[in-house]
Scaffold this motif. Structure first.
Motif, PDB file in Angstrom:
ATOM      1  N   ILE B 259       0.887  -1.165   0.168  1.00 48.54           N
ATOM      2  CA  ILE B 259       0.021  -0.015  -0.011  1.00 48.54           C
ATOM      3  C   ILE B 259       1.050   1.196   0.020  1.00 48.54           C
ATOM      4  O   ILE B 259       0.644   2.295  -0.821  1.00 48.54           O
ATOM      5  CB  ILE B 259      -0.950   0.223   1.203  1.00 48.54           C
ATOM      6  CG1 ILE B 259      -1.753  -1.115   1.157  1.00 48.54           C
ATOM      7  CG2 ILE B 259      -1.610   1.235   1.195  1.00 48.54           C
ATOM      8  CD1 ILE B 259      -2.597  -1.167   2.286  1.00 48.54           C
ATOM      9  N   ALA B 260       1.911   1.297   0.876  1.00 51.93           N
ATOM     10  CA  ALA B 260       2.655   2.466   0.887  1.00 51.93           C
ATOM     11  C   ALA B 260       3.568   2.712  -0.201  1.00 51.93           C
ATOM     12  O   ALA B 260       3.655   3.921  -0.830  1.00 51.93           O
ATOM     13  CB  ALA B 260       3.777   2.328   2.238  1.00 51.93           C
ATOM     14  N   PHE B 263       0.189   2.719  -3.645  1.00 49.19           N
ATOM     15  CA  PHE B 263      -0.903   3.781  -3.450  1.00 49.19           C
ATOM     16  C   PHE B 263      -0.827   4.949  -4.304  1.00 49.19           C
ATOM     17  O   PHE B 263      -1.757   5.493  -5.103  1.00 49.19           O
ATOM     18  CB  PHE B 263      -1.545   3.902  -2.054  1.00 49.19           C
ATOM     19  CG  PHE B 263      -2.869   4.420  -2.031  1.00 49.19           C
ATOM     20  CD1 PHE B 263      -3.923   3.658  -2.292  1.00 49.19           C
ATOM     21  CD2 PHE B 263      -3.302   5.741  -1.469  1.00 49.19           C
ATOM     22  CE1 PHE B 263      -5.243   4.115  -2.066  1.00 49.19           C
ATOM     23  CE2 PHE B 263      -4.302   6.262  -1.478  1.00 49.19           C
ATOM     24  CZ  PHE B 263      -5.355   5.557  -1.674  1.00 49.19           C
ATOM     25  N   GLY B 264       0.436   5.664  -4.130  1.00 46.73           N
ATOM     26  CA  GLY B 264       0.661   6.831  -5.076  1.00 46.73           C
ATOM     27  C   GLY B 264       0.624   6.585  -6.361  1.00 46.73           C
ATOM     28  O   GLY B 264       0.034   7.629  -6.945  1.00 46.73           O
TER      29      GLY B 264
END
Lengths: 278, 305
Positions: B259-260, B263-264
């Motif tokens: 996710i880290a 997600f961007g």
């Protein structure tokens, strides 16, 4: 005592101490590595490290962390301003109205906030606040942080309210004070140490959390505070971002920023210790 | 009293805010992960293909199996690494140290527990990982190459193993706190009975440990939940690569570091964000299961001693 049992006992003791020391050794390794490398960076840049702007990648200087440092202070302040009253009021609700179902429910609910991974809180705040407003903002970061620190503050406020002696409680009620007056005139004075340490815990948590900021504040390293609706920087996020870059001078800046963060954390912790011990 | 009722009513909005935050969070999580379930069903949890395609949403495939396995591997490794020192510290603090040293040691553990995770991650990424690779990972591979999980030569210092070690260091103080909490519930009379029989400290501690078995299991479960959700330190050390880590010395992903890391970029694709929300749902469920089981065991044990 037989020789056999004696040696077994001694051997066990040695093993326990060796493992225990191995367990805490990383803390000292981390602190000394940060002190040495971060110290080097800060000495080479000078006081400009604290107020300067970042340099470009591949340049020889690590540059400064000014905007991120100011951003961090703003975020710590804002998130505590939002989180503390919420934690205090919900703790009062849970401790002073134990007979109400809602009070007990709130207690469980606030504590289960701890179970939500902090990255998830950041992502959810992103989709609830950043997407609708169309911009990363200090607000979004502060609200995400406030939700992360809420259960920590809550637990400390709760404990300090619960530790008020029953005779003081009874004395206050027998004077005819209502619950509200008892809390604000009597109990808060009685529990002021606990209420203060709760705030310090909140600040310390807010100073170091990174994951909730990843998709909320936008990581603005180059300009100082521009308003609450605009992107902002923060020291922990700067360390994270710089560490992931391949540039040596950014790594040096990350060490320096880590030393700053470590000092902030350790001093908050020292004050916390000072007040939490009677 | 009327005034008390009013006060209670005045406090309700604050409680309502917390309830609202909860409801909004859970419903947003469910709502945002819905598209991926419609798109590929439960395949999102059982396949390990990660194929983002621009401008052709139908061809996009996202499977979370690899990072789910990564999450479990890293968390178990963290538990294995933190349990021996964690238990030893708790035993040392409670059974061996005099009062002064005891509080010093507890302060050190508290500092460790609260230390910002990004500092652990940064230290590991820029400093410790290289030493870990040359001094532990390579020797382990050379000696134990026939065991599949040690079967590959570590190429980069950023691997599943590195992330597990760092996570182990980070959750150790949390575990110590839980075990200490348990040890202190054991009535004094048991210790006194042991010593009065002429038992040595080792024999006494063995009895205490056997008594505490449910506490240790509960602490492991609670720490597991904590480890699975940790993002920053893992993301800095795991190497962020999508593959099923059959060997511990290869880079990988955990759900949270996926996710880290991704997600961007998810805005460029139609279903990626939704798949990541589904990952968040998995994390949340894992956390709820481990922590409620752990807390249940802890409570049951506390009432039984």
């Amino acid at each position: 005592m037989s020789r056999h049992r004696y040696f077994k006992d001694k051997l066990f003791k040695i093993m326990v101490f060796v493992f225990a020391m191995a367990g805490v050794a990383p803390l000292f390794a981390i602190i000394s590595a940060i002190a040495v490398n971060g110290g080097k960076t800060i000495l080479s840049v000078g006081p400009g490290f604290f107020y300067g702007l970042p340099s470009s990648p591949l340049s020889s200087s690590p540059g400064g962390i000014g905007p991120a440092l100011v951003g961090s202070l703003i975020l710590m302040f804002l998130s505590t301003i939002i989180g503390y009253p919420l934690a205090f009021m919900t703790a009062v609700l849970a401790v002073e109205f134990p007979e109400s179902v809602f009070g007990r429910f709130i207690d469980v609910l606030v504590k289960s906030l701890l179970e939500i991974p902090t990255i998830l809180i950041g992502v959810l705040v992103y989709s609830l606040l950043v997407v609708p407003t169309g911009s990363f903002s200090a607000w979004a970061g502060a609200i995400a942080l406030a939700i992360v620190i809420l259960p920590y503050i809550y637990t400390h406020v709760e404990n300090s309210l619960r530790s008020i002696p029953a005779d003081i409680r009874l004395a206050s009620y027998s004077l005819g004070l209502s619950r509200a007056k008892s809390i604000f005139y009597v109990f808060t004075c009685e529990a002021k140490r606990g209420l203060l340490t709760a705030m310090l815990i909140g600040l310390a948590r807010a100073s170091g959390e990174t994951a909730p900021l990843l998709f909320t504040i936008g990581g603005n390293w180059f300009t100082y505070f521009q308003g609450l609706g605009k992107p902002i920087g923060a020291v922990p996020l700067l360390i994270y971002t710089y560490t992931l870059t391949p540039y040596t001078n950014y790594h040096e800046a990350a060490w320096g920023a880590s030393l700053v963060l470590l000092m902030v954390y350790l001093s908050l912790f020292a004050v916390f210790r000072r007040f939490s011990k009677p | 009293m009327k005034e008390d009722r009013l006060f209670f009513l005045a406090l309700l909005p604050f409680g309502a805010i917390v309830v609202a935050v909860f409801i909004v969070f859970v419903s947003t999580l469910l709502y945002n992960s819905l598209p991926i379930f419609i798109h590929e069903g439960l395949m999102v949890y059982t396949s390990s293909t990660w194929r983002p395609v621009e401008n052709n949403p139908e061809a996009e495939v996202y499977g979370l199996l690899a990072p789910m396995i990564g999450t479990l591997e890293v968390s178990f490794l963290a538990i294995i690494i933190s349990l021996p020192p964690g238990l030893s510290l708790a035993i040392m603090i409670e059974e061996y140290l005099p009062t002064g040293l005891k509080s010093l040691m507890e302060t050190i553990i508290e500092v460790m527990a609260g230390l910002p995770t990004v500092l652990y991650g940064m230290w590991a990424s820029l400093f410790f990982a290289d030493y870990l690779k040359s001094d532990l990972m390579i020797p382990l591979h050379e000696i134990l190459w026939f065991i599949p999980i040690f079967g590959c030569m570590p190429e980069s210092p950023y691997t599943v193993f590195t992330a597990g070690v760092i996570l182990g260091i980070m959750i150790m103080p949390y575990m110590v706190g839980l075990i200490l909490d348990g040890i202190r519930q054991i009535p004094k009379k048991i210790r006194e009975a042991c010593y009065s029989l002429g038992m040595t400290k080792y024999e006494t501690v063995r009895i205490l440990l056997r008594l505490m078995r449910p506490v240790i299991i509960a602490s492991v479960l609670l720490s597991l939940g904590r480890a699975a959700g940790e993002t920053i330190a893992v993301s800095l050390t795991i190497g962020n690569t999508y593959n099923i880590p059959e060997c511990l010395f290869t880079p990988g992903y955990t759900i949270s570091s996926l996710i880290a890391d991704q997600f961007g970029n998810s805005g460029f694709y139609v279903y990626m964000a939704s798949a990541l929300y589904a990952g968040g749902l998995f994390l949340l469920l894992l956390g709820v299961i481990t922590s409620s089981t752990g807390l249940y065991l802890m409570r049951r044990w506390k009432t039984s001693v």
